[in-house]
Scaffold this motif. Structure first.
Motif, PDB file in Angstrom:
ATOM      1  N   VAL A  28      40.412  39.801 108.105  1.00 41.14           N
ATOM      2  CA  VAL A  28      39.971  38.818 109.099  1.00 41.14           C
ATOM      3  C   VAL A  28      38.555  39.199 109.502  1.00 41.14           C
ATOM      4  O   VAL A  28      38.310  40.327 109.937  1.00 41.14           O
ATOM      5  CB  VAL A  28      40.893  38.796 110.344  1.00 41.14           C
ATOM      6  CG1 VAL A  28      40.300  37.915 111.433  1.00 41.14           C
ATOM      7  CG2 VAL A  28      42.288  38.322 109.961  1.00 41.14           C
ATOM      8  N   GLU A  29      37.644  38.247 109.333  1.00 37.05           N
ATOM      9  CA  GLU A  29      36.249  38.460 109.731  1.00 37.05           C
ATOM     10  C   GLU A  29      36.031  37.740 111.054  1.00 37.05           C
ATOM     11  O   GLU A  29      36.348  36.562 111.185  1.00 37.05           O
ATOM     12  CB  GLU A  29      35.321  37.897 108.657  1.00 37.05           C
ATOM     13  CG  GLU A  29      33.874  38.193 108.907  1.00 37.05           C
ATOM     14  CD  GLU A  29      32.963  37.622 107.825  1.00 37.05           C
ATOM     15  OE1 GLU A  29      31.741  37.789 107.989  1.00 37.05           O
ATOM     16  OE2 GLU A  29      33.447  37.019 106.855  1.00 37.05           O
ATOM     17  N   ASP A  30      35.503  38.480 112.049  1.00 32.46           N
ATOM     18  CA  ASP A  30      35.301  37.899 113.368  1.00 32.46           C
ATOM     19  C   ASP A  30      34.121  38.569 114.057  1.00 32.46           C
ATOM     20  O   ASP A  30      34.128  39.793 114.242  1.00 32.46           O
ATOM     21  CB  ASP A  30      36.571  38.059 114.213  1.00 32.46           C
ATOM     22  CG  ASP A  30      36.470  37.365 115.557  1.00 32.46           C
ATOM     23  OD1 ASP A  30      36.037  36.202 115.610  1.00 32.46           O
ATOM     24  OD2 ASP A  30      36.825  38.013 116.563  1.00 32.46           O
ATOM     25  N   GLU A  31      33.134  37.790 114.410  1.00 36.77           N
ATOM     26  CA  GLU A  31      31.973  38.250 115.172  1.00 36.77           C
ATOM     27  C   GLU A  31      31.360  39.542 114.631  1.00 36.77           C
ATOM     28  O   GLU A  31      31.143  40.493 115.373  1.00 36.77           O
ATOM     29  CB  GLU A  31      32.337  38.382 116.643  1.00 36.77           C
ATOM     30  CG  GLU A  31      32.715  37.045 117.261  1.00 36.77           C
ATOM     31  CD  GLU A  31      32.885  37.111 118.766  1.00 36.77           C
ATOM     32  OE1 GLU A  31      32.352  38.039 119.410  1.00 36.77           O
ATOM     33  OE2 GLU A  31      33.564  36.216 119.296  1.00 36.77           O
ATOM     34  N   ALA A  34      34.855  42.997 110.160  1.00 39.96           N
ATOM     35  CA  ALA A  34      35.919  42.619 109.233  1.00 39.96           C
ATOM     36  C   ALA A  34      37.042  43.641 109.391  1.00 39.96           C
ATOM     37  O   ALA A  34      36.812  44.844 109.273  1.00 39.96           O
ATOM     38  CB  ALA A  34      35.402  42.576 107.797  1.00 39.96           C
ATOM     39  N   TRP A  35      38.228  43.139 109.684  1.00 39.51           N
ATOM     40  CA  TRP A  35      39.409  43.968 109.914  1.00 39.51           C
ATOM     41  C   TRP A  35      40.287  43.867 108.667  1.00 39.51           C
ATOM     42  O   TRP A  35      40.760  42.785 108.326  1.00 39.51           O
ATOM     43  CB  TRP A  35      40.182  43.457 111.130  1.00 39.51           C
ATOM     44  CG  TRP A  35      39.358  43.397 112.374  1.00 39.51           C
ATOM     45  CD1 TRP A  35      38.383  42.492 112.672  1.00 39.51           C
ATOM     46  CD2 TRP A  35      39.418  44.274 113.481  1.00 39.51           C
ATOM     47  NE1 TRP A  35      37.848  42.762 113.904  1.00 39.51           N
ATOM     48  CE2 TRP A  35      38.460  43.851 114.426  1.00 39.51           C
ATOM     49  CE3 TRP A  35      40.200  45.393 113.773  1.00 39.51           C
ATOM     50  CZ2 TRP A  35      38.268  44.500 115.630  1.00 39.51           C
ATOM     51  CZ3 TRP A  35      40.007  46.028 114.980  1.00 39.51           C
ATOM     52  CH2 TRP A  35      39.054  45.590 115.894  1.00 39.51           C
ATOM     53  N   THR A  82      36.835  38.562 100.338  1.00 41.85           N
ATOM     54  CA  THR A  82      36.672  37.806 101.582  1.00 41.85           C
ATOM     55  C   THR A  82      35.215  37.612 101.955  1.00 41.85           C
ATOM     56  O   THR A  82      34.805  36.515 102.361  1.00 41.85           O
ATOM     57  CB  THR A  82      37.410  38.514 102.745  1.00 41.85           C
ATOM     58  OG1 THR A  82      38.804  38.594 102.423  1.00 41.85           O
ATOM     59  CG2 THR A  82      37.230  37.767 104.058  1.00 41.85           C
TER      60      THR A  82
END
Length: 154
Positions: A28-31, A34-35, A82
């Motif tokens: 999950v890429e967010d702000e 990337a997690w 991703t």
């Protein structure tokens, strides 16, 4: 030198990215972060693990180290898929490593240190990170090691 070129120099090959078997995303890429969900030590593109079992029981330290490295390569594979390329990674922020451990085994940091060393070898100073190495009773599919990453990307 690109990260792909660095991998080639190190004679490392990324496996094909794996699609999660259950209801979650591999990354999950967010702000700007990337997690990466927990990655298991798959043997290249096969459906076999590098080894299975628990450290201090059926898996020795060398086997655990091989598993930690395989987990990192899996994580980089799903990150590349991703992000569209590993050169978007600016820094490895955190590594969380889980080690399936028999009672009395307490060398989890040595196992996860192999993952840390590999990330530093690939990314240089940008690969230095915060880290946790946690012993657990069991991991999915009988894996000895599972690794999560958090990276800063552009």
């Amino acid at each position: 030198m690109t990260i792909r070129q660095r991998l080639s120099v190190l004679e490392l090959t990324l496996p094909a990215p794996r699609t999660p078997a259950f209801n979650y995303q591999a990354v999950v890429e967010d702000e700007g972060l990337a997690w990466v969900s927990g990655q298991l030590p798959w043997q290249g593109d096969s459906t076999d693990l590098v080894c299975s079992g628990r450290l201090g029981e059926s898996v020795d330290l060398e086997g655990g180290i091989a598993c930690a490295k395989a987990c990192v390569l899996q994580a980089l594979s799903v990150l590349e898929d991703t992000l569209g390329g590993l050169d978007r990674i600016r820094r490895v922020v955190k590594v969380v490593g889980f080690v399936a451990s028999a009672p009395g085994f307490n060398d989890q940091p040595a196992v996860i240190d192999a993952a840390s060393a590999l990330l530093i070898e690939i990314f240089g100073d940008a690969g230095r990170h915060a880290r946790s190495a946690v012993g657990v009773a069991e991991l999915p599919r009988g894996a000895p090691v599972e690794i999560e990453l958090i990276v800063r990307c552009d």
